[in-house]
Design an enzyme around this catalytic site. Structure first.
Site, PDB file in Angstrom:
ATOM      1  N   GLY A 132      34.820  45.271  59.176  1.00 49.78           N
ATOM      2  CA  GLY A 132      35.218  45.620  57.822  1.00 49.78           C
ATOM      3  C   GLY A 132      36.141  46.799  57.729  1.00 49.78           C
ATOM      4  O   GLY A 132      36.278  47.394  56.673  1.00 49.78           O
ATOM      5  N   CYS A 133      36.774  47.184  58.837  1.00 59.26           N
ATOM      6  CA  CYS A 133      37.525  48.436  58.816  1.00 59.26           C
ATOM      7  C   CYS A 133      38.801  48.299  58.011  1.00 59.26           C
ATOM      8  O   CYS A 133      39.356  47.225  57.874  1.00 59.26           O
ATOM      9  CB  CYS A 133      37.846  48.910  60.228  1.00 59.26           C
ATOM     10  SG  CYS A 133      39.286  48.152  60.949  1.00 59.26           S
ATOM     11  N   GLY A 134      39.276  49.427  57.494  1.00 58.11           N
ATOM     12  CA  GLY A 134      40.486  49.402  56.710  1.00 58.11           C
ATOM     13  C   GLY A 134      41.589  50.254  57.270  1.00 58.11           C
ATOM     14  O   GLY A 134      42.679  50.270  56.717  1.00 58.11           O
ATOM     15  N   CYS A 136      42.416  50.213  60.777  1.00 64.50           N
ATOM     16  CA  CYS A 136      42.439  49.819  62.175  1.00 64.50           C
ATOM     17  C   CYS A 136      43.793  50.137  62.790  1.00 64.50           C
ATOM     18  O   CYS A 136      44.828  49.736  62.273  1.00 64.50           O
ATOM     19  CB  CYS A 136      42.152  48.330  62.304  1.00 64.50           C
ATOM     20  SG  CYS A 136      40.561  47.858  61.607  1.00 64.50           S
ATOM     21  N   HIS A 204      40.949  41.256  56.416  1.00 61.09           N
ATOM     22  CA  HIS A 204      42.326  41.514  56.836  1.00 61.09           C
ATOM     23  C   HIS A 204      42.804  40.422  57.780  1.00 61.09           C
ATOM     24  O   HIS A 204      43.953  39.977  57.711  1.00 61.09           O
ATOM     25  CB  HIS A 204      42.442  42.864  57.547  1.00 61.09           C
ATOM     26  CG  HIS A 204      41.690  43.962  56.908  1.00 61.09           C
ATOM     27  ND1 HIS A 204      40.617  44.562  57.515  1.00 61.09           N
ATOM     28  CD2 HIS A 204      41.848  44.571  55.712  1.00 61.09           C
ATOM     29  CE1 HIS A 204      40.132  45.500  56.716  1.00 61.09           C
ATOM     30  NE2 HIS A 204      40.860  45.518  55.621  1.00 61.09           N
TER      31      HIS A 204
END
Length: 288
Positions: A132-134, A136, A204
């Site tokens: 769920g990273c934003g 990266c 993403h």
């Protein structure tokens, strides 16, 4: 239904680089033994769970980053990521794509125009992306919020187009129907419904896969709109604007930064789009 042949297409949408696969791709869904508790009763059953594995991105053999992704449509992912992250401006600068599968990993190996690769070497990034990273692959705050370019005129979309596509998408997510745990990004043609869908455990990644699929099919982004099952965060706006997507619909909420970026790009942003309701946060002139 494909876009109209007469619609103007951005140059990056006209070239599909050759792709090669090596090794056997793993299944996107795993079947596991579980113990299910329901209303005081315990049963042993088989359950379907979405797979995810580390996917390394390499440019001319140099590692750029690692993302956790669903092991499907990785050629699309590599091309879409390269474009949406601004690593190249045009798909003609992507020369080759190869996907190599290991036992529990995958590598997407790309070659790009030499001047682009030289720039990549200067800002080489090695970070592992979480599901769920934003941020990266970002090292500094300045890299996080890239300037967005104007997206162009974009399509005219009706409220009926938006809501019919939401209803259609519920039946166009085979991975999510089996596992209940993946995001989807869909491309919708006004009056024609959903053209293509890509799914992934990461929102993403799903968007990057959709962008790559559109580019590989020789289609562009001027004659339709993007539909996301996720929230409309700033990086989803940033990736969309990078390829000229002018109209974005999200089933969940936006962030304030996403709204500001959409306004700067001249993008239409519709969120909280559910059955018989939606909220327009930017660019209301395109929605009729």
């Amino acid at each position: 239904m494909p876009e109209s042949a007469g619609a103007p297409q951005p140059e990056h949408a006209r070239v599909a680089p050759p792709t090669v696969k090596s090794g056997a791709p793993p299944q996107a869904v795993a079947e596991l033994d579980v113990e299910r508790w329901r209303e005081g009763s315990l049963s042993r059953e088989r359950d379907l769970v979405a797979e995810e594995l580390p996917v390394g991105l390499f440019y001319h053999g140099v590692p750029h980053g690692v993302m956790l992704a669903t092991p499907a449509d990785l050629e699309d992912f590599g091309i879409g990521f390269t474009l949406s992250e601004g690593l190249v401006d045009d798909a003609r600068e992507i020369h080759d794509v190869e996907v190599v599968y290991g036992a529990e990993t995958a590598e997407v190996r790309l070659s790009v125009a030499w001047e682009r690769f030289s720039a990549l070497l200067e800002q080489r990034r090695r970070l592992t992306g979480r599901t769920g990273c934003g941020l990266c692959g970002v090292e500094t705050a300045e890299q996080a919020i890239r300037a967005v370019k104007p997206v162009g005129e974009g399509p005219a979309v009706t409220v009926a187009d938006v809501h019919s596509s939401i209803a259609e998408l519920a039946h166009r997510q085979p991975l999510n129907a089996r596992t209940g745990s993946v995001h989807a990004a869909a491309w919708v043609v006004p009056g024609g419904g959903i053209d293509i869908v890509r799914e992934d455990v990461g929102r993403h990644n799903a968007l990057d896969k959709l962008i790559g699929a559109r580019v590989r099919s020789g289609a562009g982004f001027s004659g339709g709109f993007l539909l996301l099952t996720s929230r409309a965060s700033y990086e989803m706006i940033q990736k969309s604007a990078a390829v000229g997507i002018a109209f974005l619909v999200a089933l969940s909420a936006p962030t304030a930064l996403a709204v500001r970026l959409a306004e700067r790009a001249g993008m239409t942003l519709v969120a909280f789009a559910r059955e018989r309701q939606h909220v327009v946060y930017a660019g209301s002139e395109r929605l009729r």
